[in-house]
Design a protein around this motif. Structure first.
Motif, PDB file in Angstrom:
ATOM      1  N   GLU A 106      11.904 -36.632  -8.751  1.00 33.45           N
ATOM      2  CA  GLU A 106      11.979 -37.961  -8.119  1.00 33.45           C
ATOM      3  C   GLU A 106      12.070 -39.071  -9.154  1.00 33.45           C
ATOM      4  O   GLU A 106      12.893 -39.990  -9.035  1.00 33.45           O
ATOM      5  CB  GLU A 106      10.761 -38.153  -7.207  1.00 33.45           C
ATOM      6  N   SER A 110      15.142 -41.868  -9.713  1.00 34.27           N
ATOM      7  CA  SER A 110      14.940 -43.317  -9.622  1.00 34.27           C
ATOM      8  C   SER A 110      15.208 -44.001 -10.975  1.00 34.27           C
ATOM      9  O   SER A 110      15.786 -45.080 -11.012  1.00 34.27           O
ATOM     10  CB  SER A 110      13.577 -43.659  -9.020  1.00 34.27           C
ATOM     11  N   PRO A 115      17.647 -43.487  -5.429  1.00 32.08           N
ATOM     12  CA  PRO A 115      16.525 -43.852  -4.567  1.00 32.08           C
ATOM     13  C   PRO A 115      15.185 -43.378  -5.133  1.00 32.08           C
ATOM     14  O   PRO A 115      15.143 -42.483  -5.985  1.00 32.08           O
ATOM     15  CB  PRO A 115      16.835 -43.097  -3.269  1.00 32.08           C
ATOM     16  N   SER A 116      14.105 -43.989  -4.677  1.00 30.44           N
ATOM     17  CA  SER A 116      12.793 -43.416  -4.959  1.00 30.44           C
ATOM     18  C   SER A 116      12.136 -43.084  -3.624  1.00 30.44           C
ATOM     19  O   SER A 116      12.522 -43.606  -2.579  1.00 30.44           O
ATOM     20  CB  SER A 116      11.936 -44.359  -5.787  1.00 30.44           C
ATOM     21  N   TRP A 117      11.196 -42.208  -3.648  1.00 42.79           N
ATOM     22  CA  TRP A 117      10.534 -41.788  -2.412  1.00 42.79           C
ATOM     23  C   TRP A 117       9.147 -41.276  -2.722  1.00 42.79           C
ATOM     24  O   TRP A 117       8.801 -41.050  -3.878  1.00 42.79           O
ATOM     25  CB  TRP A 117      11.367 -40.716  -1.683  1.00 42.79           C
ATOM     26  N   LYS A 118       8.345 -41.138  -1.661  1.00 42.62           N
ATOM     27  CA  LYS A 118       6.996 -40.601  -1.796  1.00 42.62           C
ATOM     28  C   LYS A 118       7.085 -39.082  -1.853  1.00 42.62           C
ATOM     29  O   LYS A 118       7.481 -38.442  -0.882  1.00 42.62           O
ATOM     30  CB  LYS A 118       6.149 -41.011  -0.588  1.00 42.62           C
ATOM     31  N   VAL A 273      19.769 -41.943   1.705  1.00 37.53           N
ATOM     32  CA  VAL A 273      18.850 -41.559   2.788  1.00 37.53           C
ATOM     33  C   VAL A 273      18.894 -40.046   3.012  1.00 37.53           C
ATOM     34  O   VAL A 273      17.853 -39.381   3.096  1.00 37.53           O
ATOM     35  CB  VAL A 273      19.190 -42.320   4.101  1.00 37.53           C
ATOM     36  N   VAL A 276      17.305 -38.099   0.002  1.00 32.86           N
ATOM     37  CA  VAL A 276      15.832 -38.100   0.017  1.00 32.86           C
ATOM     38  C   VAL A 276      15.312 -37.102   1.054  1.00 32.86           C
ATOM     39  O   VAL A 276      14.408 -36.305   0.777  1.00 32.86           O
ATOM     40  CB  VAL A 276      15.293 -39.522   0.292  1.00 32.86           C
ATOM     41  N   GLU A 277      15.902 -37.149   2.235  1.00 33.96           N
ATOM     42  CA  GLU A 277      15.473 -36.242   3.293  1.00 33.96           C
ATOM     43  C   GLU A 277      15.630 -34.784   2.833  1.00 33.96           C
ATOM     44  O   GLU A 277      14.734 -33.952   3.034  1.00 33.96           O
ATOM     45  CB  GLU A 277      16.326 -36.514   4.535  1.00 33.96           C
ATOM     46  N   ILE A 280      13.079 -33.757   0.162  1.00 31.46           N
ATOM     47  CA  ILE A 280      11.756 -33.475   0.730  1.00 31.46           C
ATOM     48  C   ILE A 280      11.747 -32.095   1.399  1.00 31.46           C
ATOM     49  O   ILE A 280      10.804 -31.309   1.232  1.00 31.46           O
ATOM     50  CB  ILE A 280      11.334 -34.609   1.685  1.00 31.46           C
TER      51      ILE A 280
END
Ligand code: HEM
Ligand SMILES: [Ca+2]
Ligand SMILES: [Ca+2]
Length: 295
Positions: A106, A110, A115-118, A273, A276-277, A280
């Motif tokens: 991640e 970034s 993108p960045s994400w949790k 989007v 990221v999905e 995860i």
């Protein structure tokens, strides 16, 4: 069950520590972020995200590092060690190596402008490696789109995930051996791959002589080699995908991946989007859910 707050009490700065080490490494190695996300991918596809790719040969372990898709190809282990060292000094014995790879993936995206994400955390490190599993499960650059799709489905990833995750080839490098057959004698035809742009073909022939060593490197994304963006997809639209497995996403006639490539090329945000999905989902692959699927 993984959770983004897993280290909140025990190692609250884990992400910024990982980011700091990678940012430092990027100063002298602009490729390192790409190498790190690839390690996470090659970990998760083999018995889930359990750090198995990091294990070395021993009396009881046949390492995954020496499986065909990894051998003399995956890199970044030194930086993973540096991250581990930094974390051991900040929060000894807390953060798993499998989580380090997930966070590093991640942060690498970034730091490259993506993108960045949790990141979901709490993975346990395994104690076994699976070289045969790595040879079987990891996708190869000469495989057909149908085979690529089925290898992704085997770990619970659908066609949109396949296209989105292939977008990771927006940065990093590949060796000539990974695509050279496209340049000279494609599938025994004696001619180059017809789905390869002719100007790009000439450039690549200059980089990869037919009788070269094959270890020469070139950028996976000729347009923005180190930036995480949607140029990977616009390259495919102009027949400038580097690997056969990249170009197939756009050039396989009638394939359902063509519309997805066009969409991600037109809307970078939609790519982000979906990426990221899919990351995860990939980060959630476990050995258990893989067995359940294949039994
Ligand atoms: C769709 C199936 C895939 C195939 C067939 C594939 C194949 C490859 C190959 C052949 C290379 C070059 C290796 C070399 O020449 O040493 C490469 C590099 C790379 N792959 Fe993939 N890959 C796939 C999917 C992915 C996914 C899902 C990710 C991450 C989410 C990823 C991330 C990368 C990155 C970042 C590099 C460059 C690494 C570096 O510069 O060190 N790939 N891939
Ligand atoms: Ca693994
Ligand atoms: Ca790029």
């Amino acid at each position: 069950q993984l959770t983004p707050t897993f280290y909140n009490e025990t190692c609250p700065y884990v992400s910024s520590i990982v980011r700091g080490v990678i940012a430092e490494a990027l100063q002298c190695d602009p490729r390192i972020g790409a190498s790190l996300i690839r390690l996470h991918f090659h970990d998760c596809f083999v018995d889930g995200c359990d750090g198995s790719i990091l294990l070395n040969n021993s009396d009881t372990i046949e390492s995954e590092k020496e499986a065909a898709p990894n051998n003399n190809s995956v890199r970044g282990f030194g930086v993973v060690d540096d991250i581990k060292t930094a974390l051991e000094s900040a929060c000894p014995g807390i953060v798993s190596c499998a989580d380090i790879l997930a966070i590093a993936a991640e942060e690498s995206v970034s730091l490259a402008g993506g993108p960045s994400w949790k990141v979901l955390l709490g993975r346990r490190d395994g104690t076994t490696a699976n070289r045969t599993g790595a040879n079987v499960a990891l996708p190869g650059p000469f495989e057909t789109l149908d085979v690529l799709k089925s290898k992704f489905l085997d770990v619970g990833l659908n066609t949109t995930d396949l296209v989105a995750l292939s977008g990771a080839h927006t940065f990093g490098r590949a060796q000539c051996v990974s695509f050279r057959t496209r340049l000279y004698n494609f599938n025994g035809t004696g001619n180059p791959d017809p789905t390869l742009n002719s100007t790009y073909l000439q450039t690549l022939q200059g980089i990869c002589p037919e009788n070269g060593t094959g270890i020469e490197l070139t950028n996976l994304d000729l347009t923005t080699p180190d930036a995480f963006d949607s140029c990977y997809f616009s390259n495919l639209q102009s027949n400038k995908g580097l690997l056969q497995s990249d170009q197939e996403l756009f050039s396989t006639s009638g394939a359902d991946t063509v519309d997805i490539v066009n969409y991600f090329s037109a809307y970078q945000y939609a790519f982000f989007v979906s990426f990221v999905e899919a990351m995860i989902k990939m980060g959630n692959i476990s050995r258990v859910n893989r067995n359940r699927r294949t039994n």
